[in-house]
Enzyme design. Structure first.
Site, PDB file in Angstrom:
ATOM      1  N   HIS A 173       0.744  -1.242   0.035  1.00 55.30           N
ATOM      2  CA  HIS A 173       0.064  -0.115   0.073  1.00 55.30           C
ATOM      3  C   HIS A 173       1.138   0.969   0.031  1.00 55.30           C
ATOM      4  CE1 HIS A 173      -3.334   2.782   0.685  1.00 55.30           C
ATOM      5  NE2 HIS A 173      -3.913   2.246   1.467  1.00 55.30           N
ATOM      6  N   HIS A 176      -2.653   7.340  -1.008  1.00 51.03           N
ATOM      7  CA  HIS A 176      -3.850   7.746  -0.013  1.00 51.03           C
ATOM      8  C   HIS A 176      -3.081   8.525   1.229  1.00 51.03           C
ATOM      9  CE1 HIS A 176      -6.655   4.374  -1.540  1.00 51.03           C
ATOM     10  NE2 HIS A 176      -6.230   5.193  -2.254  1.00 51.03           N
ATOM     11  N   TYR A 178      -0.447   7.255   3.397  1.00 52.28           N
ATOM     12  CA  TYR A 178      -0.020   6.457   4.422  1.00 52.28           C
ATOM     13  C   TYR A 178       1.412   6.584   4.081  1.00 52.28           C
ATOM     14  CZ  TYR A 178      -4.854   5.473   5.002  1.00 52.28           C
ATOM     15  OH  TYR A 178      -6.477   5.643   5.617  1.00 52.28           O
TER      16      TYR A 178
END
Length: 366
Positions: A173, A176, A178
């Protein structure tokens, strides 16, 4: 609504050198918070199994925390380390495979989006490249070079565990706002060591993570990498502003070993750059030569970052883009969160049975 004959592009098999799927559908990763003590339980396993039973091509799990005290923010967010949590994930894999599905964990660290005092480790401080919140406010000290290297090792350990547990791929990931994305973004990365610099140099953390994961899983195991332009606090944020910049941003990640890019947008039908209809996934495929997953409000008339509710809508635009090979796979979020049978209903032409999304769905594992 779309009739059955026009959904053919969605149900073509997907074949790549490392991953073969029966169709083009992907369950998008969606944080659910139903894992007490950060351990995915039988209910979580059954939740994923229901999607596998209903023909979802690839399931990407909700974000699951790597082995770092501040990787997640909440006592019911699953983690991907420790015997209990890994046993829980092994059971998820077993259930999905028994139902004929394929599944990848999304390896996650929330970075500076975590608040001080958050569970499960109240004493753990949020960490990020420069100790800055997404709004650019100083929260704490930057990570040391050694601490960054330790985080790279934690991703690699998680990748090794994923392969050992029988997962079919991993997703890293990097979207976004993060942790990994905080290294990408100039607002949150002011470092002067090898992890900072211009937008290409700021890929170094992600590059080292991908390389370390590759060393652990070998050449034949698929590594998916998710990235986005937008951040949770800024839907207009941009890592890159032109196709040329996007190509330069992607190149180090391709060379590091990414097999598939998951290109997160809020609306899959929106063009990324002026003068072309291609969305972010379309451009990424064209520039990187890699297979791509697109995503963003599929089958619904409301943007996915507005969780107030949305009506089911037709899939004509999606089929057009798939038919033109603009992207290879499409991730479905809220439609699948609400309705585990969504893919099967679309395949069977049962468009009148598709469910609208309502925010109450967030309180239950359908």
């Amino acid at each position: 609504m779309t009739n059955q004959t026009t959904t053919k592009p969605l149900f073509e098999p997907f074949t790549s050198d490392k991953l073969n799927l029966p169709n083009r559908t992907v369950m998008a990763p969606m944080t659910r918070g139903f894992s007490p003590g950060n351990v995915p339980n039988e209910e979580v396993a059954a939740y994923y199994r229901r999607r596998a039973e209903n023909e979802v091509g690839l399931i990407i799990t909700e974000g699951t925390g790597i082995d770092h005290p501040a990787s997640v923010s909440g006592a019911s967010i699953p983690v991907f380390h420790g015997e209990k949590a890994l046993n829980g994930w092994a059971n998820v894999v077993k259930e999905v495979h028994e139902a004929g599905g394929k599944i990848a964990p999304q390896l996650w660290h929330v970075g500076m989006t975590r608040s001080k005092g958050d569970l499960p480790n109240e004493e753990a401080q949020p960490v990020g490249p420069s100790g800055l919140s997404l709004d650019g406010e100083k929260v704490n000290e930057p990570l040391s070079t050694e601490e960054v290297e330790a985080l790279v090792d934690s991703y690699a350990t998680a990748a090794a565990d994923a392969k050992r547990l029988g997962f079919d791929a991993i997703e890293i990931h990097g979207a976004h706002g993060y942790l990994i994305d905080q290294f990408f973004w100039e607002n949150t990365n002011k470092r002067k060591d090898r992890y900072g610099g211009d937008f290409v140099q700021r890929t170094q953390f992600a590059v080292e993570i991908v390389e370390a994961c590759r060393r652990e899983v070998g050449e034949d195991f698929p590594i998916i990498f998710r990235f986005s332009q937008w951040k949770m606090n800024d839907f207009q944020a941009k890592l890159v502003h032109t196709a040329d910049e996007l190509e330069r941003f992607l190149q180090p990640l391709v060379e590091a070993g990414v097999d598939i890019f998951h290109c997160s947008t809020r609306r899959f039908w929106e063009p990324e750059f002026e003068g072309s209809d291609l969305n972010l996934a379309g451009w990424t495929k064209k520039l990187s030569g890699k297979p791509v997953i697109s995503v963003g409000s599929v089958g619904l008339d409301g943007v996915f970052t507005d969780f107030s509710g949305a009506e089911a809508t037709n899939l004509d635009g999606l089929m057009d883009k798939l038919d033109r090979d603009e992207f290879d796979l499409i991730a479905i979020g809220r439609s699948l969160l609400m309705d585990p049978e969504w893919v099967k209903k679309v395949q069977d032409g049962r468009s009148d049975d598709l469910l609208a999304f309502n925010k109450e769905a967030l309180q239950k594992l359908y």
